[in-house]
Write a protein that holds these residues in place. Structure first.
Motif, PDB file in Angstrom:
ATOM      1  N   PHE A   1      47.992  17.369  24.721  1.00 28.18           N
ATOM      2  CA  PHE A   1      47.021  17.450  23.637  1.00 28.18           C
ATOM      3  C   PHE A   1      46.269  16.138  23.518  1.00 28.18           C
ATOM      4  N   LEU A   2      45.048  16.234  23.008  1.00 25.35           N
ATOM      5  CA  LEU A   2      44.238  15.069  22.670  1.00 25.35           C
ATOM      6  C   LEU A   2      43.909  15.145  21.185  1.00 25.35           C
ATOM      7  N   LEU A   3      44.187  14.084  20.465  1.00 28.92           N
ATOM      8  CA  LEU A   3      43.751  13.995  19.079  1.00 28.92           C
ATOM      9  C   LEU A   3      42.547  13.070  19.035  1.00 28.92           C
ATOM     10  N   LEU A   4      41.375  13.638  18.745  1.00 28.52           N
ATOM     11  CA  LEU A   4      40.141  12.863  18.632  1.00 28.52           C
ATOM     12  C   LEU A   4      39.922  12.575  17.152  1.00 28.52           C
ATOM     13  N   THR A   5      39.985  11.312  16.779  1.00 26.49           N
ATOM     14  CA  THR A   5      39.872  10.969  15.369  1.00 26.49           C
ATOM     15  C   THR A   5      39.016   9.724  15.212  1.00 26.49           C
ATOM     16  N   ASP A   6      38.215   9.686  14.156  1.00 27.19           N
ATOM     17  CA  ASP A   6      37.308   8.568  13.933  1.00 27.19           C
ATOM     18  C   ASP A   6      38.049   7.351  13.416  1.00 27.19           C
ATOM     19  N   ALA A   7      37.418   6.197  13.558  1.00 30.67           N
ATOM     20  CA  ALA A   7      38.053   4.939  13.179  1.00 30.67           C
ATOM     21  C   ALA A   7      38.164   4.755  11.674  1.00 30.67           C
ATOM     22  N   ASP A   8      37.487   5.587  10.890  1.00 31.83           N
ATOM     23  CA  ASP A   8      37.569   5.461   9.433  1.00 31.83           C
ATOM     24  C   ASP A   8      38.492   6.497   8.819  1.00 31.83           C
ATOM     25  N   ILE A   9      39.306   7.170   9.634  1.00 30.89           N
ATOM     26  CA  ILE A   9      40.180   8.232   9.139  1.00 30.89           C
ATOM     27  C   ILE A   9      41.620   7.740   9.079  1.00 30.89           C
ATOM     28  N   ALA A  10      42.215   7.860   7.903  1.00 31.68           N
ATOM     29  CA  ALA A  10      43.620   7.493   7.700  1.00 31.68           C
ATOM     30  C   ALA A  10      44.477   8.760   7.666  1.00 31.68           C
TER      31      ALA A  10
ATOM     32  N   GLU B   1      36.777  36.584  15.273  1.00 25.94           N
ATOM     33  CA  GLU B   1      35.912  37.698  15.640  1.00 25.94           C
ATOM     34  C   GLU B   1      34.440  37.336  15.550  1.00 25.94           C
ATOM     35  N   SER B   2      34.115  36.272  14.822  1.00 23.81           N
ATOM     36  CA  SER B   2      32.730  35.861  14.646  1.00 23.81           C
ATOM     37  C   SER B   2      32.334  34.861  15.731  1.00 23.81           C
ATOM     38  N   ARG B   3      31.013  34.758  15.965  1.00 22.48           N
ATOM     39  CA  ARG B   3      30.516  33.748  16.905  1.00 22.48           C
ATOM     40  C   ARG B   3      30.423  32.383  16.236  1.00 22.48           C
ATOM     41  N   THR B   4      30.634  32.326  14.917  1.00 21.21           N
ATOM     42  CA  THR B   4      30.547  31.061  14.200  1.00 21.21           C
ATOM     43  C   THR B   4      31.611  30.101  14.718  1.00 21.21           C
ATOM     44  N   ALA B   5      31.199  28.877  15.024  1.00 23.14           N
ATOM     45  CA  ALA B   5      32.129  27.867  15.527  1.00 23.14           C
ATOM     46  C   ALA B   5      31.732  26.508  14.983  1.00 23.14           C
ATOM     47  N   ALA B   6      32.712  25.755  14.549  1.00 25.01           N
ATOM     48  CA  ALA B   6      32.466  24.398  14.050  1.00 25.01           C
ATOM     49  C   ALA B   6      33.786  23.653  14.016  1.00 25.01           C
ATOM     50  N   ALA B   7      33.685  22.345  13.939  1.00 24.39           N
ATOM     51  CA  ALA B   7      34.852  21.481  13.777  1.00 24.39           C
ATOM     52  C   ALA B   7      34.419  20.297  12.931  1.00 24.39           C
ATOM     53  N   ALA B   8      35.370  19.540  12.469  1.00 19.18           N
ATOM     54  CA  ALA B   8      35.107  18.312  11.719  1.00 19.18           C
ATOM     55  C   ALA B   8      35.503  17.145  12.602  1.00 19.18           C
ATOM     56  N   GLY B   9      34.501  16.350  12.989  1.00 21.00           N
ATOM     57  CA  GLY B   9      34.713  15.343  14.023  1.00 21.00           C
ATOM     58  C   GLY B   9      35.719  14.265  13.692  1.00 21.00           C
ATOM     59  N   GLY B  10      36.052  14.081  12.434  1.00 15.81           N
ATOM     60  CA  GLY B  10      36.993  13.036  12.068  1.00 15.81           C
ATOM     61  C   GLY B  10      38.419  13.319  12.472  1.00 15.81           C
TER      62      GLY B  10
END
Length: 393
Positions: A135-144, A205-214
């Motif tokens: 796994f890769l955890l991609l997390t921003d530098a301002d996230i605790a 089931e939906s085509r909707t896709a999103a993530a939160a980059g932090g």
């Protein structure tokens, strides 16, 4: 009926549809799915892109190093040509705090066609892949992160296959301290959920896709199938682009609100929040003047019309306009209350949502103006004059 009454009725119809037909976007119950500890904890590489983050790093990096994770895990911080000693500070924090192993790498300036964050992620992920993490955890530098954050994310992802997720992302709880943060920040997450209803994303089931980059936990195999980050290297809205790429490649994704993942970056002034929104708002509209005009008209009908028609109806004695406008405003405020509750803010802020929507409208228009002036998306000394919007599925 008068023209004002027709506008009020139209706005009320839109709000009834938003209440019932837009994936119940206003609910805040999409939290990490039920977890079960795996028989074997997979290996994880945590990748942190960081550019001039010395101010927030002491509040965020120690929380990653202190993760209570039963399996193998290590942290890769990519110092993206910082001028404030971010890399040196990260090494000092690692020596002082201990915990998970930390590697700091500096890739140099991004090549043409890459945004800075994705260029940094490319190098961090390439370095991590040498150790073959699962796994890769991609997390921003301002996230605790709370100490059990990584454990909870991996457990929620589950085992690979039909019962597991290839991407698990949490919308970090943003800082809400100043007056402007109270007015703007909860609305930012509310509007995001309206555009990308979490329930639809998670239903599969939906085509909707999103993530939160932090905070994005990504299965390594899914990243390779989706060619992350090369396939989205020009994206300014990189989190949505990443989720779409994973879904296009057949991956399952999940997005929800976080309880124990927080952003520590302050936005005390309106100017700070304005820049945060305006730098990518026009990219969300694919740099289309037609979509911009439609957005302005839509925001006017949905958010400005209810209080405006209520006031006009009361002043002119137009009962239909007053009742319909007031009802639309009430539905709007009611859908905003759960998000205010999630952010532990006074529910009396709910009727002020039209004012906040006008601010977002102005931020979006300013984003378009900056783009057509050739300034594009600017962030920490870099300007992407002609950035790519998030690719369509």
């Amino acid at each position: 009926m008068s023209a004002v009454a027709w506008i009020a009725v139209g706005s009320l119809i839109v709000w009834v549809w938003l209440l019932l037909g837009q994936g119940f976007f206003w609910r805040t119950d999409q939290r990490l799915p039920a977890r079960r500890d795996p028989a074997r904890w997979p290996s994880v590489a945590v990748v942190v892109p960081a550019r001039d983050e010395a101010e927030v790093l002491p509040m965020s990096l120690p929380s990653l190093l202190a993760q209570d994770y039963p399996g193998d895990a290590e942290v890769y911080l990519v110092d993206d040509c910082s001028g404030d000693g971010t890399g040196e500070l990260a090494r000092a924090l690692s020596e002082r705090c201990g915990g998970l192993p930390l590697t700091v790498v500096t890739p140099g300036e991004p090549e043409p066609g890459w945004t800075g964050k994705l260029w940094a992620l490319r190098h961090g992920m390439a370095l991590a892949r040498q150790r073959k993490p699962e796994f890769l955890l991609l997390t921003d530098a301002d996230i605790a992160h709370e100490p059990d954050s990584l454990r909870e994310l991996v457990a929620a992802a589950g085992t690979e296959g039909a019962d597991g997720f290839d991407l698990v992302s949490q919308m970090a709880r943003l800082r809400v301290t100043s007056t402007w943060e109270r007015l703007v920040v909860p609305a930012f997450v509310y509007f995001f959920g309206q555009l990308y209803p979490f329930r639809r994303i998670n239903g599969g089931e939906s085509r909707t896709a999103a993530a939160a980059g932090g905070c994005v936990l990504l299965r390594a195999g899914a990243a390779e199938r989706a060619r992350i980050p090369e396939s989205i290297r020009q994206a300014v809205i990189d989190d949505v682009s990443l989720a779409r790429a994973v879904r296009r490649s057949g991956g399952r994704i999940w997005l929800g609100l976080a309880d124990r993942v927080d952003s520590v970056r302050p936005y005390p002034r309106l100017a700070d929040l304005w820049h945060m929104v305006a730098r990518s708002a026009y990219a969300q509209l694919r740099h289309s003047p037609i979509l911009l005009a439609g957005t302005v008209l839509g925001l006017g009908l949905v958010y400005v019309a209810p209080p405006a028609t209520l006031c006009a109806g009361l002043l002119t004695g137009d009962a239909t306009a007053a009742v319909a406008g007031g009802a639309a405003w009430a539905v709007m405020a009611g859908t905003y209350m759960p998000m205010l509750g999630y952010y532990r803010q006074s529910l009396w802020l709910a009727p002020l949502l039209p004012f906040t929507a006008v601010l977002y409208l102005l931020m979006t228009v300013d984003s378009a103006v900056q783009h057509h002036r050739g300034l594009g998306a600017a962030w920490k000394g870099r300007t992407y004059a002609r950035p790519e919007a998030a690719p369509e599925p």
